[in-house]
Design an enzyme around this catalytic site. Sequence first.
Site, mmCIF file in Angstrom:
data_model
loop_
_atom_site.group_PDB
_atom_site.id
_atom_site.type_symbol
_atom_site.label_atom_id
_atom_site.label_comp_id
_atom_site.label_asym_id
_atom_site.label_seq_id
_atom_site.Cartn_x
_atom_site.Cartn_y
_atom_site.Cartn_z
ATOM 1 N N VAL A 1 -1.983 -0.895 -0.774
ATOM 2 C CA VAL A 1 -3.024 -1.512 0.065
ATOM 3 C C VAL A 1 -2.919 -0.984 1.498
ATOM 4 C CG1 VAL A 1 -3.940 -3.683 0.967
ATOM 5 C CG2 VAL A 1 -3.076 -3.590 -1.382
ATOM 6 N N CYS A 2 -1.686 -0.924 2.010
ATOM 7 C CA CYS A 2 -1.470 -0.427 3.380
ATOM 8 C C CYS A 2 -1.985 1.003 3.521
ATOM 9 C CB CYS A 2 0.010 -0.470 3.747
ATOM 10 S SG CYS A 2 0.723 -2.120 3.700
ATOM 11 N N THR A 3 -1.795 1.803 2.482
ATOM 12 C CA THR A 3 -2.260 3.194 2.540
ATOM 13 C C THR A 3 -3.776 3.238 2.738
ATOM 14 O OG1 THR A 3 -0.423 3.885 1.137
ATOM 15 C CG2 THR A 3 -2.310 5.378 1.248
#
Length: 219
Positions: A51-53
């Site tokens: 998700v952070c990516t």
Amino acid sequence: MTIAVEAKPLRINDLAPDFTSDSTHGTIEFHKWAAKDWVVFFSHPKDFTPVCTTELGEVAKRKADWDKRGCKVLALSVDGVEEHKKWTKDIEETQDCKVEYPILGGPSAKDAANLYGMIHPNASDTFTVRTVFFIDPNKKVRAMITYPAPTGRSFDEVLRVLDALQLTDKASVATPVNWKKGGDCIILPSISDDDAKKKFPKGFKTLRPYLRVTPQPEV
Ligand code: BEZ
């Protein structure tokens, strides 16, 4: 010597705490770095996570949107700066973008995270949750958003909030439900009808004495 930093809940219109932290762009002294710009300062839980990516890729792709609004972006997770640099290559390759903003990392970023209450112990003792702080050119915290790790943020919403803050600073209006840039606005109840006639040359509709709608003013 490590100095323990106490987490203090930040509230709207508090001074955004200053800090010095390592980052992918070298040492950042926050207030000096922010200078006279708006800042969107956001944390994410961890490097090399899916998700952070996608989030950091989206922030990179929206560079022109931040620039247009006079806003710098600053990311933080407590992973190390060298890990951030390696992960940045993955973000750029998978999200088709160039990450040009700094990512704070390492022990000094953890201190900054504690200053901003970005670690929520009931969610995780070690990870930062997904916070967003909107900081104005006077270094005041103007709005905050917090999501848990599995919920990716909408950066359309982050830009929408920034637009609303910048507009309502300049014109005597508030933004109604689901407002988007260019949409109708609400005249502040503190403005009399006589003043509203002068301030809002496009006119306004009175639905109730406290609910007056006007096209978005030029600012
Ligand atoms: C993610 O960025 O994908 C993620 C990070 C921590 C927990 C869950 C998801």
